[in-house]
Design an enzyme around this catalytic site. Structure first.
Site, PDB file in Angstrom:
ATOM      1  N   CYS A  37      27.265  65.882  54.061  1.00 24.48           N
ATOM      2  CA  CYS A  37      26.223  66.623  53.342  1.00 24.48           C
ATOM      3  C   CYS A  37      24.873  66.209  53.910  1.00 24.48           C
ATOM      4  O   CYS A  37      24.608  65.020  54.073  1.00 24.48           O
ATOM      5  CB  CYS A  37      26.306  66.281  51.852  1.00 24.48           C
ATOM      6  SG  CYS A  37      24.757  66.520  50.958  1.00 24.48           S
TER       7      CYS A  37
ATOM      8  N   CYS B  58      20.497  64.674  47.334  1.00 19.07           N
ATOM      9  CA  CYS B  58      21.821  64.943  46.760  1.00 19.07           C
ATOM     10  C   CYS B  58      22.116  63.922  45.646  1.00 19.07           C
ATOM     11  O   CYS B  58      22.140  62.713  45.899  1.00 19.07           O
ATOM     12  CB  CYS B  58      22.894  64.849  47.841  1.00 19.07           C
ATOM     13  SG  CYS B  58      24.567  65.033  47.210  1.00 19.07           S
TER      14      CYS B  58
ATOM     15  N   LYS C 197      55.790  35.633  45.112  1.00 19.72           N
ATOM     16  CA  LYS C 197      54.327  35.813  45.105  1.00 19.72           C
ATOM     17  C   LYS C 197      53.955  36.466  43.782  1.00 19.72           C
ATOM     18  O   LYS C 197      54.198  37.649  43.563  1.00 19.72           O
ATOM     19  CB  LYS C 197      53.871  36.676  46.280  1.00 19.72           C
ATOM     20  CG  LYS C 197      52.350  36.739  46.373  1.00 19.72           C
ATOM     21  CD  LYS C 197      51.900  37.382  47.667  1.00 19.72           C
ATOM     22  CE  LYS C 197      50.424  37.158  47.933  1.00 19.72           C
ATOM     23  NZ  LYS C 197      49.550  37.789  46.960  1.00 19.72           N
TER      24      LYS C 197
ATOM     25  N   CYS D 152      25.149  69.311  45.783  1.00 20.60           N
ATOM     26  CA  CYS D 152      23.725  69.690  45.860  1.00 20.60           C
ATOM     27  C   CYS D 152      23.496  70.985  46.641  1.00 20.60           C
ATOM     28  O   CYS D 152      22.354  71.396  46.822  1.00 20.60           O
ATOM     29  CB  CYS D 152      22.901  68.556  46.462  1.00 20.60           C
ATOM     30  SG  CYS D 152      23.128  68.364  48.239  1.00 20.60           S
TER      31      CYS D 152
ATOM     32  N   LYS E 235      56.133  28.900  53.221  1.00 22.02           N
ATOM     33  CA  LYS E 235      55.238  27.851  53.721  1.00 22.02           C
ATOM     34  C   LYS E 235      56.036  26.835  54.515  1.00 22.02           C
ATOM     35  O   LYS E 235      57.138  26.446  54.085  1.00 22.02           O
ATOM     36  CB  LYS E 235      54.564  27.116  52.552  1.00 22.02           C
ATOM     37  CG  LYS E 235      53.528  27.952  51.851  1.00 22.02           C
ATOM     38  CD  LYS E 235      52.934  27.219  50.680  1.00 22.02           C
ATOM     39  CE  LYS E 235      52.386  28.253  49.726  1.00 22.02           C
ATOM     40  NZ  LYS E 235      52.003  27.710  48.454  1.00 22.02           N
TER      41      LYS E 235
ATOM     42  N   GLU F 273      48.927  30.501  39.229  1.00 28.53           N
ATOM     43  CA  GLU F 273      48.618  31.862  38.835  1.00 28.53           C
ATOM     44  C   GLU F 273      48.778  32.015  37.326  1.00 28.53           C
ATOM     45  O   GLU F 273      49.776  31.585  36.767  1.00 28.53           O
ATOM     46  CB  GLU F 273      49.609  32.785  39.574  1.00 28.53           C
ATOM     47  CG  GLU F 273      49.129  34.165  39.782  1.00 28.53           C
ATOM     48  CD  GLU F 273      48.459  34.407  41.133  1.00 28.53           C
ATOM     49  OE1 GLU F 273      48.090  33.445  41.841  1.00 28.53           O
ATOM     50  OE2 GLU F 273      48.301  35.592  41.463  1.00 28.53           O
TER      51      GLU F 273
ATOM     52  N   SER G 240      43.038  32.791  51.157  1.00 29.71           N
ATOM     53  CA  SER G 240      44.054  33.824  50.943  1.00 29.71           C
ATOM     54  C   SER G 240      45.173  33.651  51.963  1.00 29.71           C
ATOM     55  O   SER G 240      45.115  32.787  52.827  1.00 29.71           O
ATOM     56  CB  SER G 240      43.428  35.204  51.027  1.00 29.71           C
ATOM     57  OG  SER G 240      42.633  35.304  52.170  1.00 29.71           O
ATOM     58  N   LEU G 241      46.188  34.477  51.840  1.00 25.68           N
ATOM     59  CA  LEU G 241      47.332  34.409  52.746  1.00 25.68           C
ATOM     60  C   LEU G 241      47.339  35.643  53.631  1.00 25.68           C
ATOM     61  O   LEU G 241      46.957  36.730  53.189  1.00 25.68           O
ATOM     62  CB  LEU G 241      48.639  34.391  51.944  1.00 25.68           C
ATOM     63  CG  LEU G 241      48.940  33.158  51.094  1.00 25.68           C
ATOM     64  CD1 LEU G 241      50.134  33.423  50.195  1.00 25.68           C
ATOM     65  CD2 LEU G 241      49.191  31.953  51.985  1.00 25.68           C
TER      66      LEU G 241
HETATM   67  S1  IVH Z   1      49.839  29.860  48.054  1.00 27.64           S
HETATM   68  C1  IVH Z   1      46.028  29.324  51.115  1.00 27.64           C
HETATM   69  N1  IVH Z   1      51.801  30.735  46.581  1.00 27.64           N
HETATM   70  O1  IVH Z   1      48.276  34.967  46.598  1.00 27.64           O
HETATM   71  C2  IVH Z   1      46.464  30.134  49.919  1.00 27.64           C
HETATM   72  N2  IVH Z   1      49.755  31.924  46.579  1.00 27.64           N
HETATM   73  O2  IVH Z   1      47.053  35.769  49.140  1.00 27.64           O
HETATM   74  C3  IVH Z   1      47.545  29.403  49.179  1.00 27.64           C
HETATM   75  N3  IVH Z   1      49.746  33.869  45.095  1.00 27.64           N
HETATM   76  O3  IVH Z   1      45.083  33.685  46.029  1.00 27.64           O
HETATM   77  C4  IVH Z   1      48.126  30.274  48.176  1.00 27.64           C
HETATM   78  N4  IVH Z   1      51.772  33.625  44.345  1.00 27.64           N
HETATM   79  O4  IVH Z   1      46.557  34.067  44.008  1.00 27.64           O
HETATM   80  C5  IVH Z   1      50.538  30.928  46.977  1.00 27.64           C
HETATM   81  N5  IVH Z   1      53.609  31.370  45.288  1.00 27.64           N
HETATM   82  C6  IVH Z   1      52.342  31.564  45.684  1.00 27.64           C
HETATM   83  C7  IVH Z   1      51.552  32.635  45.224  1.00 27.64           C
HETATM   84  C8  IVH Z   1      50.260  32.782  45.707  1.00 27.64           C
HETATM   85  C9  IVH Z   1      50.671  34.361  44.278  1.00 27.64           C
HETATM   86  C10 IVH Z   1      48.418  34.479  45.297  1.00 27.64           C
HETATM   87  C11 IVH Z   1      47.287  33.522  45.078  1.00 27.64           C
HETATM   88  C12 IVH Z   1      46.437  33.562  46.315  1.00 27.64           C
HETATM   89  C13 IVH Z   1      46.939  34.788  47.009  1.00 27.64           C
HETATM   90  C14 IVH Z   1      46.874  34.574  48.497  1.00 27.64           C
END
Ligand code: IVH
Length: 399
Positions: free
Chosen positions: A370, A376, A58, A355, A234, A117, A25-26
């Site tokens: 509670c 309960c 995003k 309860c 990035k 996505e 994730s980011l």
């Molecule tokens: S880059 C290391 N680019 O956001 C993760 N993610 O918070 C690289 N997402 O799971 C992800 N738009 O589902 C990237 N332009 C984009 C994005 C994107 C949506 C989502 C993606 C990821 C999540 C991360």
């Protein structure tokens, strides 16, 4: 050809697949200071200023991984928990923006993974909901839910009848591949191979241009063909990305700059008290239904008794409600000018509303609980749900 795209028999259930590289994730930034801190850390670690960044929207959809062997689409999976996801190949084959074979089969690495996505364009979402309504079927709250519901169909023919779109944002290839040096060039490569990419993507330098990009996309947000919840920055040099590496489950070379959560006003019809798994009492505002952040909200948490007092919420008050992404809707503040002449002060009940056991006050946590324990029904139900849940015993059906 459509005859290649549809035709698979319905599945009994999805199989799980392990991702070759975890889908991470980011980290999020909510204000310019957090973006400045991100840029500063990158500059300090890399030892130079004016870092080149690739910026893009995003997408508010579902993360998907697509695997190509010798240029042929062989397997696609959802993100799942990041390490293993569900195989949804047959459903993904019905999406027209996912190429089944890459045009330059010789020029691509023997193994190629494209990530991106899956989402539903706003226009397709409107059309789908109109059709669902006419047919007396379920109407979806927002494009993201519609996309998720359409992709999680065991029968690919149903998915084929829903128009989904795939936007790519990442690619990796097997070792023999002479990959480009920049992330933006990776994106060019996937675009040349028939994938759809955000037209809004850009290469910018330094933090001022990052914030400029955020402002531009924010202004254009309402006119985009799809929902987004922020922008992603990035570091563009792939060598520098490697140098920066990862912390825990998120890269140090990228960050998501989120748009503020959407807000709306509503009226408090009443303040209910919910009993949780451990017996903790949570005040919840029952609201006049209001559409915010892509769903109709009828309840908003007030977290605890102190919050009710601090925010000074009463039945009859007009309140500002906020909802972002999958987060529980919350009451932000009361619009005092609209308070009725007579309002009643909220008090925590002395006995459990479910309860009727005695309620105790836990001073150290400023919480109320509670004392009914598993006597309960509310606690019992939550305890069972917790026991069976994915992160506990992961029980699929319980009678
Ligand atoms: S880059 C290391 N680019 O956001 C993760 N993610 O918070 C690289 N997402 O799971 C992800 N738009 O589902 C990237 N332009 C984009 C994005 C994107 C949506 C989502 C993606 C990821 C999540 C991360």
């Amino acid at each position: 050809s459509p005859t290649l795209k549809v035709g698979a028999a319905p599945l009994e259930k999805f199989t799980t697949v392990r991702h070759t590289l975890p889908m991470l994730s980011l980290n999020n930034a909510f204000d310019p200071e957090e973006v400045e801190a991100f840029d500063r850390r990158a500059r300090e670690a890399l030892g130079h200023s004016g870092i080149e960044y690739a910026a893009g929207p995003k997408f508010d959809g579902l993360a998907i991984s697509l695997v190509y062997e010798a240029g042929l689409f062989v397997r696609g999976a959802t993100r799942g928990d990041g390490y293993t996801g569900e195989e949804v190949t047959a459903n993904l084959r019905t999406i027209r923006s996912i190429p089944l074979r890459l045009p330059a089969q010789r020029a691509v690495p023997s193994l190629l993974e494209v990530r991106g996505e899956v989402l539903m364009l706003r226009a397709d979402f409107e059309r789908l909901n109109q059709r669902q309504q006419v047919q007396g079927e379920k109407v979806f709250a927002n494009p993201r839910n519609a996309a998720a519901g359409s992709l999680r169909q065991l029968d690919p023919r149903i998915t084929a009848g829903r128009k989904l779109t795939f936007f790519a944002y990442d690619v990796s290839g097997s070792e023999e591949w002479a990959a480009p040096k920049k992330y933006s060039q990776l994106l060019d490569f996937i675009e040349e191979n028939g994938f759809r990419l955000a037209q809004e993507r850009a290469v910018v330098h330094g933090v001022a241009e990052l914030l400029g990009y955020y402002g531009r996309i924010g202004a254009a947000r309402a006119d985009l063909a799809y929902d987004i919840d922020g922008v992603v920055y990035k570091v563009n040099s792939l060598a520098e990305q490697q140098q920066l590496g990862f912390v825990a489950r998120a890269p140090r070379f990228a960050i998501a700059h989120k748009f503020p959560a959407e807000e709306a006003t509503s009226v408090v019809l009443g303040i209910d008290v919910q009993v949780g798994r451990t017996g903790a009492l949570t005040p919840v505002a029952r609201l006049q239904p209001v559409f915010v952040g892509g769903v109709t909200v009828t309840n908003a948490t007030l977290h605890n008794f102190d919050q009710v007092r601090t925010k000074d919420v009463h039945t009859g008050d007009t309140v500002v409600v906020r909802r972002a992404g999958d987060v529980i809707p919350e009451v932000v503040r009361v619009v005092l000018e609209k308070r009725p002449a007579q309002v009643e002060r909220f008090e925590m009940p002395a006995i459990c509303p479910v309860c009727q056991s005695r309620v105790e006050r836990i001073e150290s946590e400023s919480a109320y609980r509670c004392t009914g324990g598993l006597y309960c029904p509310a606690q019992r139900k939550q305890a069972l749900l917790h026991f069976a849940s994915r992160r506990a015993m992961n029980i699929e059906g319980l009678g």
